[in-house]
Design a protein around this motif. Structure first.
Motif, PDB file in Angstrom:
ATOM      1  N   PRO A  59     -49.854  -0.918 -26.752  1.00 15.01           N
ATOM      2  CA  PRO A  59     -49.206  -1.942 -27.567  1.00 15.01           C
ATOM      3  C   PRO A  59     -48.705  -1.372 -28.893  1.00 15.01           C
ATOM      4  CG  PRO A  59     -51.277  -2.743 -26.678  1.00 15.01           C
ATOM      5  CD  PRO A  59     -51.242  -1.281 -26.406  1.00 15.01           C
ATOM      6  N   THR A  60     -47.626  -1.967 -29.409  1.00 13.55           N
ATOM      7  CA  THR A  60     -47.032  -1.492 -30.661  1.00 13.55           C
ATOM      8  C   THR A  60     -47.065  -2.547 -31.761  1.00 13.55           C
ATOM      9  OG1 THR A  60     -44.834  -2.160 -29.886  1.00 13.55           O
ATOM     10  CG2 THR A  60     -45.512   0.115 -29.461  1.00 13.55           C
ATOM     11  N   GLY A  61     -47.576  -3.744 -31.459  1.00 11.98           N
ATOM     12  CA  GLY A  61     -47.636  -4.811 -32.452  1.00 11.98           C
ATOM     13  C   GLY A  61     -48.853  -4.673 -33.351  1.00 11.98           C
ATOM     14  N   ALA A  74     -45.784  -9.204 -32.641  1.00 11.49           N
ATOM     15  CA  ALA A  74     -44.875  -8.162 -32.162  1.00 11.49           C
ATOM     16  C   ALA A  74     -43.481  -8.475 -32.681  1.00 11.49           C
ATOM     17  CB  ALA A  74     -44.879  -8.113 -30.634  1.00 11.49           C
ATOM     18  N   SER A  77     -37.679  -4.088 -33.206  1.00 12.02           N
ATOM     19  CA  SER A  77     -37.660  -2.847 -33.976  1.00 12.02           C
ATOM     20  C   SER A  77     -36.755  -2.923 -35.202  1.00 12.02           C
ATOM     21  CB  SER A  77     -37.211  -1.681 -33.081  1.00 12.02           C
ATOM     22  OG  SER A  77     -35.919  -1.944 -32.541  1.00 12.02           O
ATOM     23  N   GLN A 102     -50.949  -8.105 -24.929  1.00 10.25           N
ATOM     24  CA  GLN A 102     -50.236  -7.532 -26.075  1.00 10.25           C
ATOM     25  C   GLN A 102     -48.949  -6.844 -25.620  1.00 10.25           C
ATOM     26  OE1 GLN A 102     -53.049  -5.070 -28.191  1.00 10.25           O
ATOM     27  NE2 GLN A 102     -54.334  -6.803 -28.787  1.00 10.25           N
ATOM     28  N   LEU A 103     -49.014  -6.158 -24.485  1.00  6.20           N
ATOM     29  CA  LEU A 103     -47.814  -5.515 -23.953  1.00  6.20           C
ATOM     30  C   LEU A 103     -46.775  -6.556 -23.538  1.00  6.20           C
ATOM     31  CD1 LEU A 103     -49.398  -2.679 -21.773  1.00  6.20           C
ATOM     32  CD2 LEU A 103     -48.151  -2.403 -23.929  1.00  6.20           C
ATOM     33  N   ASP A 106     -45.041  -7.519 -26.572  1.00  4.17           N
ATOM     34  CA  ASP A 106     -44.117  -6.450 -26.962  1.00  4.17           C
ATOM     35  C   ASP A 106     -42.811  -6.513 -26.160  1.00  4.17           C
ATOM     36  OD1 ASP A 106     -46.074  -5.581 -28.681  1.00  4.17           O
ATOM     37  OD2 ASP A 106     -46.654  -3.838 -27.491  1.00  4.17           O
ATOM     38  N   LYS A 107     -42.922  -6.892 -24.878  1.00  3.42           N
ATOM     39  CA  LYS A 107     -41.727  -6.970 -24.041  1.00  3.42           C
ATOM     40  C   LYS A 107     -40.769  -8.038 -24.561  1.00  3.42           C
ATOM     41  CE  LYS A 107     -41.637  -6.596 -19.644  1.00  3.42           C
ATOM     42  NZ  LYS A 107     -41.809  -6.799 -18.189  1.00  3.42           N
ATOM     43  N   SER A 110     -39.067  -6.823 -27.661  1.00  4.20           N
ATOM     44  CA  SER A 110     -37.990  -5.869 -27.406  1.00  4.20           C
ATOM     45  C   SER A 110     -36.683  -6.567 -27.057  1.00  4.20           C
ATOM     46  CB  SER A 110     -38.381  -4.909 -26.273  1.00  4.20           C
ATOM     47  OG  SER A 110     -38.391  -5.577 -25.020  1.00  4.20           O
TER      48      SER A 110
END
Length: 331
Positions: A59-61, A74, A77, A102-103, A106-107, A110
């Motif tokens: 995850p990036t959030g 999330a 970018s 979480q992923l 993130d989707k 995006s």
């Protein structure tokens, strides 16, 4: 939208998990582990069990707080340099800390949404005493017996967990998060003309509630004893849900905002005849925009992100995400 021979597009229908499914339907299981987590239709195994994450993604959030509630956020970018829209994501029983949830957030991020995923279970996700990786064919009767016992224990734990997480506990949490998001991300709310929502499994129930007539007992006093609480407009501009559970008939029929519903054929947790079909009739009469997509030969919970090996589930999961994303983008 594209369809496959195994997937039928239908208009929404209504929900009544109050009505037990017939034994033949309730006992049917297409994939190992796809059984109700209780003796009656309520929560599915796929909604309460954490699966491996696809391709080892991370995850990036960020974990933060809104309205005093823990949330996973999330962001696109290029936010805030480019406009975004606010999306409320409500999970199934695996909750806020699930990497797959979480992923999933993130989707959506995006795709240009600023995603807020709250901890609607207040740090208490569903019990996870049975790991999906252990559910497999085995020649050992002892191993099968142990697995059956573990599933029985989990059923009891799920009963207790559901009793702790009822609407009167969850809705106040969501109201706090929504108010916090309106303040913290006012630009995203304004850009989208409101708040969008997606929900999976138990989270789907609350997306339907937020997309319908609202009465908040903490802020709305009854007009009088006969009329009851004053009705509010939907808190969501549009929503999309996948394989809802614990959904009530009145929650489906009370929808006012455009809603897309992903369902599973012969699913005792969201039955077509008892819930979806009657709701479709009511919503059509009310002129409420809605659509239902029914997927065949996949388990309840299939749309939750996770690493599946069965090609049909992988394909259906990708299609469900695409349809839900397309719906909220189109509204």
């Amino acid at each position: 939208m594209a369809e496959t021979p195994d997937i039928a597009t239908r208009a929404p229908e209504s929900d009544a998990q109050e009505t037990p499914a017939s034994p033949a339907v309730a006992e049917k299981s297409i994939f190992p582990g796809d059984t109700p987590a209780q003796s009656g239709p309520s929560m599915g195994e796929h909604c309460t069990t954490v699966r491996p994450s696809p391709n080892g993604e991370v995850p990036t959030g960020d974990l933060s707080k809104l309205g005093g509630i823990d949330v996973y956020i999330a962001k696109p970018s290029d936010y805030p340099h480019s406009p975004s829209k606010l999306l409320l994501l409500l999970t199934g029983g695996t909750g806020l800390k699930s990497v797959n949830n979480q992923l999933q957030a993130d989707k959506y991020a995006s795709e240009g949404f600023l995603v807020v995923m709250p901890d609607q279970f207040n740090g208490d996700p569903a019990p996870n005493s049975v790991d999906m990786t252990e559910i497999k064919e085995t020649s050992s009767w002892l191993e099968k017996g142990k697995l059956m016992f573990a599933e029985g224990v989990k059923s009891l734990l799920i009963d207790e967990w559901l009793a702790r997480h009822t609407a009167d506990k969850i809705l106040p949490i969501l109201h706090k998060v929504i108010e916090g998001a309106r303040e913290e991300f006012a630009d995203a709310v304004a850009n989208g003309g409101g708040i969008y929502g997606v929900g999976y499994c138990l989270g789907a129930k609350y997306i339907l509630i937020l997309a319908g007539d609202q009465s908040d007992p903490e802020t709305e006093a009854p007009k009088d004893e006969e009329q009851g609480p004053a009705k509010k407009e939907p808190l969501l501009k549009a929503g999309a849900i996948a394989h809802g559970t614990m959904v009530l008939k009145e929650e489906l029929e009370g929808i006012k905002a455009p809603v897309y519903i992903v369902a599973v054929k012969d699913d005792p947790l969201l039955p077509e005849e008892e819930l979806l079909n009657p709701a479709r009739t009511t919503l059509e009469k009310k002129g409420v925009e809605h659509q239902v997509q029914v997927f065949s030969d996949v388990p309840h919970g299939f749309a939750v992100l996770g690493d599946y090996t069965e090609p049909k589930i992988v394909q259906a999961q990708a299609q469900a995400y695409g349809e839900m994303l397309g719906w909220i983008k189109g509204h």
